[in-house]
Design an enzyme around this catalytic site. Structure first.
Site, PDB file in Angstrom:
ATOM      1  N   THR A  29      -6.013  13.154 -21.043  1.00 14.95           N
ATOM      2  CA  THR A  29      -5.169  14.253 -21.521  1.00 14.95           C
ATOM      3  C   THR A  29      -4.224  14.693 -20.405  1.00 14.95           C
ATOM      4  O   THR A  29      -4.643  14.787 -19.241  1.00 14.95           O
ATOM      5  CB  THR A  29      -6.066  15.435 -21.956  1.00 14.95           C
ATOM      6  OG1 THR A  29      -6.978  14.962 -22.932  1.00 14.95           O
ATOM      7  CG2 THR A  29      -5.244  16.584 -22.532  1.00 14.95           C
TER       8      THR A  29
ATOM      9  N   TYR B 129     -21.464  14.475  -8.840  1.00 17.34           N
ATOM     10  CA  TYR B 129     -22.077  15.812  -8.926  1.00 17.34           C
ATOM     11  C   TYR B 129     -21.003  16.863  -9.196  1.00 17.34           C
ATOM     12  O   TYR B 129     -21.238  17.837  -9.905  1.00 17.34           O
ATOM     13  CB  TYR B 129     -22.870  16.115  -7.642  1.00 17.34           C
ATOM     14  CG  TYR B 129     -23.840  15.000  -7.362  1.00 17.34           C
ATOM     15  CD1 TYR B 129     -24.975  14.849  -8.154  1.00 17.34           C
ATOM     16  CD2 TYR B 129     -23.584  14.048  -6.380  1.00 17.34           C
ATOM     17  CE1 TYR B 129     -25.841  13.786  -7.955  1.00 17.34           C
ATOM     18  CE2 TYR B 129     -24.438  12.980  -6.177  1.00 17.34           C
ATOM     19  CZ  TYR B 129     -25.561  12.849  -6.965  1.00 17.34           C
ATOM     20  OH  TYR B 129     -26.406  11.787  -6.785  1.00 17.34           O
TER      21      TYR B 129
ATOM     22  N   GLU C 209     -16.056  22.949 -18.923  1.00 18.55           N
ATOM     23  CA  GLU C 209     -15.454  22.141 -19.992  1.00 18.55           C
ATOM     24  C   GLU C 209     -16.096  22.458 -21.332  1.00 18.55           C
ATOM     25  O   GLU C 209     -15.433  22.612 -22.353  1.00 18.55           O
ATOM     26  CB  GLU C 209     -15.647  20.645 -19.713  1.00 18.55           C
ATOM     27  CG  GLU C 209     -15.001  20.202 -18.432  1.00 18.55           C
ATOM     28  CD  GLU C 209     -14.953  18.685 -18.289  1.00 18.55           C
ATOM     29  OE1 GLU C 209     -15.196  17.969 -19.273  1.00 18.55           O
ATOM     30  OE2 GLU C 209     -14.668  18.223 -17.165  1.00 18.55           O
TER      31      GLU C 209
ATOM     32  N   HIS D 252      -9.473  24.040 -50.574  1.00 16.15           N
ATOM     33  CA  HIS D 252      -8.019  24.042 -50.811  1.00 16.15           C
ATOM     34  C   HIS D 252      -7.630  23.017 -51.871  1.00 16.15           C
ATOM     35  O   HIS D 252      -6.518  23.066 -52.406  1.00 16.15           O
ATOM     36  CB  HIS D 252      -7.258  23.707 -49.524  1.00 16.15           C
ATOM     37  CG  HIS D 252      -6.933  24.901 -48.679  1.00 16.15           C
ATOM     38  ND1 HIS D 252      -7.837  25.506 -47.854  1.00 16.15           N
ATOM     39  CD2 HIS D 252      -5.794  25.601 -48.535  1.00 16.15           C
ATOM     40  CE1 HIS D 252      -7.264  26.520 -47.231  1.00 16.15           C
ATOM     41  NE2 HIS D 252      -6.025  26.603 -47.626  1.00 16.15           N
TER      42      HIS D 252
HETATM   43  C1  LIG Z   1      -8.456  13.315 -27.312  1.00 19.52           C
HETATM   44  C2  LIG Z   1      -9.286  12.916 -26.155  1.00 19.52           C
HETATM   45  C3  LIG Z   1      -8.978  13.401 -24.897  1.00 19.52           C
HETATM   46  C4  LIG Z   1      -9.722  13.012 -23.795  1.00 19.52           C
HETATM   47  N1  LIG Z   1      -9.358  13.473 -22.549  1.00 19.52           N
HETATM   48  C5  LIG Z   1     -10.001  12.990 -21.465  1.00 19.52           C
HETATM   49  C6  LIG Z   1      -9.552  13.348 -20.154  1.00 19.52           C
HETATM   50  O1  LIG Z   1      -8.627  14.142 -19.996  1.00 19.52           O
HETATM   51  N2  LIG Z   1     -10.178  12.794 -19.091  1.00 19.52           N
HETATM   52  C7  LIG Z   1     -11.219  11.920 -19.233  1.00 19.52           C
HETATM   53  O2  LIG Z   1     -11.723  11.449 -18.222  1.00 19.52           O
HETATM   54  N3  LIG Z   1     -11.667  11.566 -20.464  1.00 19.52           N
HETATM   55  C8  LIG Z   1     -11.089  12.073 -21.578  1.00 19.52           C
HETATM   56  N4  LIG Z   1     -11.515  11.717 -22.837  1.00 19.52           N
HETATM   57  C9  LIG Z   1     -12.632  10.799 -22.972  1.00 19.52           C
HETATM   58  C10 LIG Z   1     -13.922  11.494 -23.385  1.00 19.52           C
HETATM   59  O3  LIG Z   1     -14.465  12.199 -22.315  1.00 19.52           O
HETATM   60  C11 LIG Z   1     -14.856  10.406 -23.924  1.00 19.52           C
HETATM   61  O4  LIG Z   1     -14.313  10.014 -25.156  1.00 19.52           O
HETATM   62  C12 LIG Z   1     -16.247  10.889 -24.094  1.00 19.52           C
HETATM   63  O5  LIG Z   1     -16.861  11.038 -22.852  1.00 19.52           O
HETATM   64  C13 LIG Z   1     -17.081   9.923 -24.936  1.00 19.52           C
HETATM   65  O6  LIG Z   1     -16.938   8.629 -24.461  1.00 19.52           O
HETATM   66  P1  LIG Z   1     -16.632   7.409 -25.481  1.00 19.52           P
HETATM   67  O7  LIG Z   1     -15.612   7.867 -26.430  1.00 19.52           O
HETATM   68  O8  LIG Z   1     -16.353   6.203 -24.672  1.00 19.52           O
HETATM   69  O9  LIG Z   1     -17.966   7.234 -26.303  1.00 19.52           O
HETATM   70  P2  LIG Z   1     -19.255   6.358 -25.936  1.00 19.52           P
HETATM   71  O10 LIG Z   1     -19.784   6.747 -24.613  1.00 19.52           O
HETATM   72  O11 LIG Z   1     -18.955   4.935 -26.191  1.00 19.52           O
HETATM   73  O12 LIG Z   1     -20.241   6.895 -27.051  1.00 19.52           O
HETATM   74  C14 LIG Z   1     -20.000   6.617 -28.444  1.00 19.52           C
HETATM   75  C15 LIG Z   1     -20.944   7.419 -29.266  1.00 19.52           C
HETATM   76  O13 LIG Z   1     -22.273   7.053 -28.946  1.00 19.52           O
HETATM   77  C16 LIG Z   1     -23.125   8.161 -29.086  1.00 19.52           C
HETATM   78  N5  LIG Z   1     -23.827   8.420 -27.804  1.00 19.52           N
HETATM   79  C17 LIG Z   1     -23.300   8.404 -26.557  1.00 19.52           C
HETATM   80  N6  LIG Z   1     -24.230   8.736 -25.632  1.00 19.52           N
HETATM   81  C18 LIG Z   1     -25.375   8.958 -26.328  1.00 19.52           C
HETATM   82  C19 LIG Z   1     -26.699   9.343 -25.950  1.00 19.52           C
HETATM   83  N7  LIG Z   1     -27.014   9.581 -24.668  1.00 19.52           N
HETATM   84  N8  LIG Z   1     -27.637   9.483 -26.935  1.00 19.52           N
HETATM   85  C20 LIG Z   1     -27.328   9.242 -28.225  1.00 19.52           C
HETATM   86  N9  LIG Z   1     -26.093   8.890 -28.635  1.00 19.52           N
HETATM   87  C21 LIG Z   1     -25.126   8.750 -27.720  1.00 19.52           C
HETATM   88  C22 LIG Z   1     -22.247   9.349 -29.486  1.00 19.52           C
HETATM   89  O14 LIG Z   1     -22.261   9.491 -30.887  1.00 19.52           O
HETATM   90  C23 LIG Z   1     -20.887   8.928 -29.031  1.00 19.52           C
HETATM   91  O15 LIG Z   1     -19.849   9.548 -29.761  1.00 19.52           O
HETATM   92  C24 LIG Z   1     -10.822  12.125 -23.965  1.00 19.52           C
HETATM   93  C25 LIG Z   1     -11.145  11.664 -25.240  1.00 19.52           C
HETATM   94  C26 LIG Z   1     -10.378  12.033 -26.314  1.00 19.52           C
HETATM   95  C27 LIG Z   1     -10.733  11.501 -27.659  1.00 19.52           C
END
Ligand SMILES: Cc1cc2nc3c(=O)[nH]c(=O)nc-3n(C[C@H](O)[C@H](O)[C@H](O)COP(=O)(O)OP(=O)(O)OC[C@H]3O[C@@H](n4cnc5c(N)ncnc54)[C@H](O)[C@@H]3O)c2cc1C
Length: 386
Positions: free
Chosen positions: A166, A242, A251, A347
């Site tokens: 972002t 950390y 956050e 809606h």
């Molecule tokens: C609009 C947007 C803005 C963002 N902005 C930033 C930013 O500014 N900086 C940045 O660094 N990142 C950013 N992100 C990334 C965001 O932090 C990650 O999308 C988030 O950490 C999840 O990672 P992933 O999407 O790779 O999902 P994954 O880690 O691949 O996980 C997928 C799914 O698996 C499941 N899952 C994950 N872990 C577990 C667990 N321990 N136990 C059970 N189920 C689990 C959950 O349902 C999860 O949704 C952004 C994402 C979006 C969509």
């Protein structure tokens, strides 16, 4: 429109209420008339950050000596709630990354020189900040990140990539996480760096197209022999994980706050709709199923509000409240997705049409249970503490 949740939790001070009045005026006059255009442009203009800076709204998480107001977590939640209430998810996403997710790393861990150099212009909204942690192979599991930073004299040379960042396209200052110790396993051996836009090797590879929150820009970044002065190491070397974990509380609180505000807005819009929409010789509100559905949703949102401000108040007192913040975020974000989709149902097809508020809010809501930490990740935080 009648406003829900008119009474305030005890932790909201008179100063915060005045702040809210000013913020609402700003949103009415300077955001809502232009917000649809920002959705199309895929960005929040820099001038909006500068205006928020002029109004003293970007410094709540920063010390007064650098231009901040140091108002703390309760004010941050209030700010997030009001931004969420504007009904355009891109604005809170972009602004709260700047105020609560990225810049606090500099206040908390920066050297005196870094704070003096960066914080005043960040707080004035002249420079926009991004935080770049996520990589194609490391999302929820931050410890999986592969971007490397290798010391070379007075520089670190960074190579790797970041995704879903972002403010990554139009931002000015990037806080980048990279692995500094290749031998350390998992969460150890990660460091944070401050990198300015225009540094050779920092490449905005793509502006990503999203399902929702269109007006916040989201980037894929390539880091190609990016040379960063040692003076830009942020916090202790190898201790970046950390630092990232400790800022998760900020956050998550603002994720909760913006979900809460957007839920209130969706219910307010829907109450207005069902009270006027005619069907079967009366309004939709005259159908008991409609009234009770909305009553249940409002009840859940009131509970969300109480839990969120309680968590923020505990945080403001310096009490360990990872449990409460995780619960508030899980509840607010999950309830928000439920609320907005139920509101869309009420809606009818009018809210399935592009460009309507509920249609946009439904798209915007979907990321709330994933983007700022997936619900499941926070459920683990709760489970660990039961
Ligand atoms: C609009 C947007 C803005 C963002 N902005 C930033 C930013 O500014 N900086 C940045 O660094 N990142 C950013 N992100 C990334 C965001 O932090 C990650 O999308 C988030 O950490 C999840 O990672 P992933 O999407 O790779 O999902 P994954 O880690 O691949 O996980 C997928 C799914 O698996 C499941 N899952 C994950 N872990 C577990 C667990 N321990 N136990 C059970 N189920 C689990 C959950 O349902 C999860 O949704 C952004 C994402 C979006 C969509």
């Amino acid at each position: 429109m009648k406003e829900l949740a008119q009474t305030d939790p005890a932790c909201i001070t008179e100063d915060m209420r005045m702040f809210r009045v000013q913020l609402r005026r700003f949103i009415a006059d300077e955001v809502l008339p232009y917000a649809d255009a920002w959705e199309i442009d895929g960005r929040i203009p820099h001038t909006i950050f500068r205006r928020l800076g002029e109004l003293g709204m970007l410094g709540m998480r920063h010390p007064i000596e650098y231009g901040g107001t140091d108002m703390g977590p309760v004010a941050s939640v209030l700010f997030a709630e009001e931004l969420g209430r504007c009904g355009y998810g891109g604005l809170p996403a972009s602004v709260l990354v700047h105020t609560d997710m990225a810049a606090p790393h500099i206040s908390r861990r920066g050297t005196e020189a870094q704070k003096r150099k960066y914080l005043p212009e960040i707080i004035r909204g002249e420079k926009i900040v991004a935080i770049a942690v996520t990589e194609p192979g490391a999302g929820s599991d931050v410890a999986g990140l592969r971007t490397r930073a290798v010391r070379d004299g007075d520089y670190y040379v960074i190579n790797g990539s970041k995704i879903y960042i972002t403010n990554g396209v139009y931002g000015d200052i990037y806080i980048i996480a990279a692995r500094t110790d290749p031998h350390a396993k998992g969460s150890r051996g990660i460091s944070l760096f401050i990198v300015e836009k225009g540094t050779p090797g920092l490449v905005v590879a793509r502006k990503l197209e999203k399902h929702g929150i269109w007006s916040s820009d989201t980037a894929e970044l390539f880091l190609e022999d990016l040379r960063v002065p040692v003076a830009n190491l942020l916090g202790e070397e190898h201790k970046g994980f950390y630092a990232i974990m400790s800022n998760f509380q900020n956050e998550r609180l603002v994720m909760a706050g913006m979900s809460l505000g957007a839920s209130l807005k969706a219910i307010e819009l829907t109450l207005e709709h069902v009270r006027t929409r005619q069907a079967f010789g009366a309004t939709l509100w005259d159908l008991q199923a409609t009234r009770q559905r909305l009553a249940m949703l409002a009840t859940k949102v009131y509970a969300a509000r109480a839990l969120t401000y309680e968590a923020a108040a505990l945080d403001a007192q310096g009490i360990d409240c990872v449990l409460e913040i995780s619960m508030a975020t899980i509840w607010d974000c999950e309830v928000h997705v439920e609320v907005v989709h139920a509101c869309l149902q009420l809606h009818g097809v009018s809210a399935f049409m592009r460009g309507t508020a509920i249609e946009r809010m439904a798209r915007d809501s979907r990321v709330h249970t994933i983007g700022g930490g997936a619900t499941e990740v926070m459920l683990e935080e709760v489970a660990k503490r039961l």
